[in-house]
Design a protein around this motif. Sequence first.
Motif, PDB file in Angstrom:
ATOM      1  N   VAL A  61       0.845  -1.102   0.028  1.00  8.89           N
ATOM      2  CA  VAL A  61      -0.113   0.034  -0.127  1.00  8.89           C
ATOM      3  C   VAL A  61       0.976   1.271   0.185  1.00  8.89           C
ATOM      4  CG1 VAL A  61      -1.877   1.422   1.272  1.00  8.89           C
ATOM      5  CG2 VAL A  61      -1.810  -1.077   1.376  1.00  8.89           C
ATOM      6  N   VAL A  62       0.610   1.878  -0.999  1.00  4.92           N
ATOM      7  CA  VAL A  62       1.593   3.663  -0.949  1.00  4.92           C
ATOM      8  C   VAL A  62       0.448   4.596  -0.816  1.00  4.92           C
ATOM      9  CG1 VAL A  62       2.726   4.802  -2.488  1.00  4.92           C
ATOM     10  CG2 VAL A  62       2.973   2.698  -2.686  1.00  4.92           C
ATOM     11  N   ALA A  63       0.841   5.450   0.286  1.00  8.07           N
ATOM     12  CA  ALA A  63      -0.339   6.508   0.422  1.00  8.07           C
ATOM     13  C   ALA A  63       0.760   7.854   0.299  1.00  8.07           C
ATOM     14  CB  ALA A  63      -0.782   6.498   1.867  1.00  8.07           C
ATOM     15  N   ASN A  64       0.242   9.053  -0.170  1.00  5.23           N
ATOM     16  CA  ASN A  64       1.050  10.060  -0.558  1.00  5.23           C
ATOM     17  C   ASN A  64       0.189  11.275   0.230  1.00  5.23           C
ATOM     18  OD1 ASN A  64       2.706   8.625  -2.010  1.00  5.23           O
ATOM     19  ND2 ASN A  64       1.604   9.149  -3.934  1.00  5.23           N
ATOM     20  N   TRP A  65       1.094  12.123   0.693  1.00  3.67           N
ATOM     21  CA  TRP A  65       0.612  13.444   1.194  1.00  3.67           C
ATOM     22  C   TRP A  65       1.360  14.875   0.628  1.00  3.67           C
ATOM     23  CZ3 TRP A  65       0.211   8.889   3.807  1.00  3.67           C
ATOM     24  CH2 TRP A  65      -0.612   8.627   4.773  1.00  3.67           C
ATOM     25  N   PHE A  66       0.851  15.860   1.053  1.00  2.00           N
ATOM     26  CA  PHE A  66       1.579  17.217   0.737  1.00  2.00           C
ATOM     27  C   PHE A  66       1.786  17.350  -0.785  1.00  2.00           C
ATOM     28  CE2 PHE A  66       4.645  20.006   3.230  1.00  2.00           C
ATOM     29  CZ  PHE A  66       4.355  21.024   2.473  1.00  2.00           C
ATOM     30  N   PRO A  67       0.867  17.758  -1.413  1.00  2.00           N
ATOM     31  CA  PRO A  67       0.922  17.900  -2.970  1.00  2.00           C
ATOM     32  C   PRO A  67       1.712  18.965  -3.456  1.00  2.00           C
ATOM     33  CG  PRO A  67      -1.158  18.564  -2.215  1.00  2.00           C
ATOM     34  CD  PRO A  67      -0.509  18.239  -1.122  1.00  2.00           C
ATOM     35  N   PHE A  68       2.059  18.897  -4.916  1.00  2.00           N
ATOM     36  CA  PHE A  68       2.704  20.259  -5.391  1.00  2.00           C
ATOM     37  C   PHE A  68       3.880  20.570  -4.839  1.00  2.00           C
ATOM     38  CE2 PHE A  68      -1.835  20.248  -7.331  1.00  2.00           C
ATOM     39  CZ  PHE A  68      -1.385  20.206  -8.589  1.00  2.00           C
ATOM     40  N   GLN A  69       4.825  19.507  -4.487  1.00  2.00           N
ATOM     41  CA  GLN A  69       6.203  19.923  -4.076  1.00  2.00           C
ATOM     42  C   GLN A  69       7.068  20.557  -5.004  1.00  2.00           C
ATOM     43  OE1 GLN A  69       7.713  17.064  -1.257  1.00  2.00           O
ATOM     44  NE2 GLN A  69       5.841  16.691  -0.121  1.00  2.00           N
ATOM     45  N   GLU A  70       7.363  21.683  -5.120  1.00  2.00           N
ATOM     46  CA  GLU A  70       8.351  22.272  -6.176  1.00  2.00           C
ATOM     47  C   GLU A  70       9.783  21.792  -5.523  1.00  2.00           C
ATOM     48  OE1 GLU A  70      10.781  23.591  -8.612  1.00  2.00           O
ATOM     49  OE2 GLU A  70       8.653  23.955  -9.161  1.00  2.00           O
ATOM     50  N   PRO A  71      10.459  21.021  -6.354  1.00  2.00           N
ATOM     51  CA  PRO A  71      11.919  20.703  -5.893  1.00  2.00           C
ATOM     52  C   PRO A  71      12.851  21.770  -5.367  1.00  2.00           C
ATOM     53  CG  PRO A  71      11.490  19.584  -7.861  1.00  2.00           C
ATOM     54  CD  PRO A  71      10.244  20.587  -7.702  1.00  2.00           C
ATOM     55  N   ASP A  72      12.491  22.901  -5.840  1.00  2.00           N
ATOM     56  CA  ASP A  72      13.510  24.088  -5.377  1.00  2.00           C
ATOM     57  C   ASP A  72      13.007  24.913  -4.057  1.00  2.00           C
ATOM     58  OD1 ASP A  72      15.040  23.493  -7.237  1.00  2.00           O
ATOM     59  OD2 ASP A  72      14.677  25.176  -8.515  1.00  2.00           O
ATOM     60  N   GLY A  73      11.846  24.161  -3.260  1.00  2.54           N
ATOM     61  CA  GLY A  73      11.269  24.913  -2.295  1.00  2.54           C
ATOM     62  C   GLY A  73      11.966  24.889  -0.872  1.00  2.54           C
ATOM     63  N   ALA A 221       3.935  16.574 -13.522  1.00  2.00           N
ATOM     64  CA  ALA A 221       5.454  16.198 -13.970  1.00  2.00           C
ATOM     65  C   ALA A 221       6.211  17.247 -13.216  1.00  2.00           C
ATOM     66  CB  ALA A 221       5.700  16.173 -15.598  1.00  2.00           C
ATOM     67  N   GLY A 222       7.254  16.707 -12.753  1.00  2.00           N
ATOM     68  CA  GLY A 222       8.449  17.505 -11.931  1.00  2.00           C
ATOM     69  C   GLY A 222       7.810  17.674 -10.561  1.00  2.00           C
ATOM     70  N   PHE A 223       6.782  17.290  -9.931  1.00  5.70           N
ATOM     71  CA  PHE A 223       6.473  17.851  -8.637  1.00  5.70           C
ATOM     72  C   PHE A 223       6.746  16.495  -7.940  1.00  5.70           C
ATOM     73  CE2 PHE A 223       4.243  20.848 -10.965  1.00  5.70           C
ATOM     74  CZ  PHE A 223       4.446  22.016  -9.960  1.00  5.70           C
ATOM     75  N   ASN A 224       6.978  16.516  -6.656  1.00 10.36           N
ATOM     76  CA  ASN A 224       7.252  15.766  -5.737  1.00 10.36           C
ATOM     77  C   ASN A 224       6.079  15.605  -4.590  1.00 10.36           C
ATOM     78  OD1 ASN A 224       9.771  14.763  -6.715  1.00 10.36           O
ATOM     79  ND2 ASN A 224      10.863  16.692  -5.493  1.00 10.36           N
ATOM     80  N   VAL A 225       5.923  14.365  -3.691  1.00 15.83           N
ATOM     81  CA  VAL A 225       4.937  14.318  -2.721  1.00 15.83           C
ATOM     82  C   VAL A 225       5.843  13.614  -1.683  1.00 15.83           C
ATOM     83  CG1 VAL A 225       2.876  14.250  -4.013  1.00 15.83           C
ATOM     84  CG2 VAL A 225       4.405  12.105  -3.527  1.00 15.83           C
ATOM     85  N   ASN A 226       5.106  13.612  -0.240  1.00 15.35           N
ATOM     86  CA  ASN A 226       5.806  12.842   0.837  1.00 15.35           C
ATOM     87  C   ASN A 226       4.998  11.514   0.650  1.00 15.35           C
ATOM     88  OD1 ASN A 226       7.197  14.668   1.502  1.00 15.35           O
ATOM     89  ND2 ASN A 226       6.049  15.564   3.265  1.00 15.35           N
ATOM     90  N   THR A 227       5.765  10.481   0.775  1.00 13.03           N
ATOM     91  CA  THR A 227       5.233   9.232   0.551  1.00 13.03           C
ATOM     92  C   THR A 227       5.471   8.073   1.748  1.00 13.03           C
ATOM     93  OG1 THR A 227       5.638   9.116  -1.731  1.00 13.03           O
ATOM     94  CG2 THR A 227       5.459   6.866  -1.005  1.00 13.03           C
ATOM     95  N   ILE A 228       4.331   7.432   2.057  1.00 17.08           N
ATOM     96  CA  ILE A 228       4.498   6.365   2.993  1.00 17.08           C
ATOM     97  C   ILE A 228       4.190   5.012   1.891  1.00 17.08           C
ATOM     98  CG2 ILE A 228       3.318   5.039   4.749  1.00 17.08           C
ATOM     99  CD1 ILE A 228       2.982   7.857   6.245  1.00 17.08           C
ATOM    100  N   ALA A 229       5.131   3.931   2.096  1.00 14.52           N
ATOM    101  CA  ALA A 229       4.735   2.629   1.554  1.00 14.52           C
ATOM    102  C   ALA A 229       4.964   1.552   2.594  1.00 14.52           C
ATOM    103  CB  ALA A 229       5.938   2.599   0.601  1.00 14.52           C
ATOM    104  N   LEU A 230       4.014   0.556   2.710  1.00 18.85           N
ATOM    105  CA  LEU A 230       3.873  -0.167   3.544  1.00 18.85           C
ATOM    106  C   LEU A 230       3.636  -1.684   2.619  1.00 18.85           C
ATOM    107  CD1 LEU A 230       3.469  -1.258   6.515  1.00 18.85           C
ATOM    108  CD2 LEU A 230       0.983  -1.206   5.928  1.00 18.85           C
ATOM    109  N   GLN A 231       4.412  -2.503   2.946  1.00 16.79           N
ATOM    110  CA  GLN A 231       4.474  -3.896   2.496  1.00 16.79           C
ATOM    111  C   GLN A 231       4.499  -5.108   3.634  1.00 16.79           C
ATOM    112  OE1 GLN A 231       7.878  -6.278   0.391  1.00 16.79           O
ATOM    113  NE2 GLN A 231       6.314  -5.435  -1.274  1.00 16.79           N
ATOM    114  N   VAL A 232       3.347  -5.923   3.422  1.00 15.13           N
ATOM    115  CA  VAL A 232       3.104  -6.632   4.498  1.00 15.13           C
ATOM    116  C   VAL A 232       2.427  -8.292   3.996  1.00 15.13           C
ATOM    117  CG1 VAL A 232       2.513  -5.204   6.587  1.00 15.13           C
ATOM    118  CG2 VAL A 232       0.683  -5.859   4.826  1.00 15.13           C
ATOM    119  N   PRO A 233       2.637  -9.054   4.580  1.00 12.77           N
ATOM    120  CA  PRO A 233       2.005 -10.386   4.217  1.00 12.77           C
ATOM    121  C   PRO A 233       0.423 -10.345   4.015  1.00 12.77           C
ATOM    122  CG  PRO A 233       3.386 -10.943   5.900  1.00 12.77           C
ATOM    123  CD  PRO A 233       3.304  -9.401   5.980  1.00 12.77           C
ATOM    124  N   LYS A 234      -0.062 -10.743   2.743  1.00 10.98           N
ATOM    125  CA  LYS A 234      -1.375 -10.637   2.535  1.00 10.98           C
ATOM    126  C   LYS A 234      -2.345 -11.258   3.549  1.00 10.98           C
ATOM    127  CE  LYS A 234      -1.664 -14.284  -0.882  1.00 10.98           C
ATOM    128  NZ  LYS A 234      -1.942 -14.402  -2.640  1.00 10.98           N
TER     129      LYS A 234
END
Length: 524
Positions: A61-73, A221-234
């Motif tokens: 499961v991948v969940a993202n937060w904090f949209p439109f992160q300009e890399p030079d910010g 394109a060109g923007f970043n986000v803050n990402t949480i990724a979780l991998q667990v046994p189904k």
Amino acid sequence: MATALVAAGSTVLASVLVGISSGPAGASSHREAPLILGDPPVDNTDVYAFVSPDDPDMVTVVANWFPFQEPDGGPNFYPWATDAHHDINIDSDGDAKPDLTYRWTFSTDDRRGNSTFLYANGPVTSLDDENLLFRQSYTLEVIDHRGRSTELISSGQVAPSNVGPASMPDYEALRDQAITDLPDGGKSFAGQADDPFFLDLRVFDLLYGGDLSETGRDTLAGFNVNTIALQVPKSELALKGDADRNPVIGVWSDTERTSLTLRKEGKEKQLGRDVQVSRLGNPLINEVIPAAGMKDGFNASEPVEDADNDALVGRVTDPEVPRLIEAIYGIPAPETPRNDLVEIFLTGITTKSGDEIDVDLNSQLNNSDVDADRFRPSEMLRLNTSIPPAEEPNRLGVLAGDLQGFPNGRRLTDDVVDISIQALEGAVRTGEIVPALAAGDKVDANDRSFGTTFPYVALPHNAASSDGSSGGASAVPPAGGGSGGSWTPAAEPVLGALVAVILIGSGVWLLRRRPDRGLAGVSG
């Protein structure tokens, strides 16, 4: 079970859009509601859930937060909110309540003090490098349906914002160091990543300019986000721990803010109860289903409330987008009520719902041990974990006969805009696409290739999005993304309304109260 399901689904659903993959066919939840656009650090943007392609016994499961992160910010870049809970919820029995909640809580170690404004004062080669002056860590706990909490990670390291090649010459090494193993198998990651959602956001200019002229530019394109990724046994996520008998799970993320924070002389104290300020399951829901006056209420509500929310359900059974398309393009909207959309978004696709799609795919009602009397329609992303990863994933997912794709979960490569346009236009109901809309938004792949191993997301950009650069990445569609039209790089400027909540001085900052939902039938 998986073999029978794939065979049945291929027969019924592959015929829906025969030949659509031979040609090209709102951000998911970026700044989608009035209140959350003023608080971007806790704004959920997207959720993805899929059987791990390199280990079919695991779910990612991948969940993202904090949209439109300009890399030079800089100089502060994009820290995780420390007065919030970032949750990934799992519902295995279909009662619209979480059976498991994985909760990340972040803390900050800011070593700059009064000596420098720099995020890093030299090349950073590891997460423990003394040159890295701004650091974050997290605790990860899992909470069961009885409210019992178990700590899985006590001090997980966060991958920092990608400041640039001079400060972080090998960002991939930093990202790899931020992957933490879970005690009973699986992994956790938290850090910055390329925004994996791809689309042309000109959909909001009267649906692509009124003549489909405003398409083909990947706004993100060109923007970043803050990402949480979780991998667990189904098996950990399945009802009664049995993924063979009970393979279907529901997934959504949310953010809870502390309702009152006191800040004085650089110190803070958190008071009051936690309130939910953002929520996300299926893509595009809060953008294009609720009307503007419903959006804050939806972000504050929980899935268990959806079935009694007559206003929200009414917007599913009689959606606005097809009526707009009819008004602008003269393409007749499908007849209502749209029970096919109820099945796709609120119950999961199953013959047991009595609705229009005659196949069992991804409803918890298909779990052998489910109590059907407790099942409640609700908006969440649903995944059948018994379907193995496709050898050649198709970007159009289920509509192209690839049952491992959206709306059965969501892979990073799934083109959810093109899929959703056709679904809203009744493609699943009629078995025919709308030719005039077959090209969709003409953005068929991400601007950066995804990885083949956990956490799968692409590395974050480190050059300005506004100069047309993709931070050194080649514009190569991800492998296995399915066929489609040509990819066009984009350099959409920052959309101007990315609002930062700046706290100056001392005293009381913010008292958040749960927004008045004001929707018929919603119960607490």
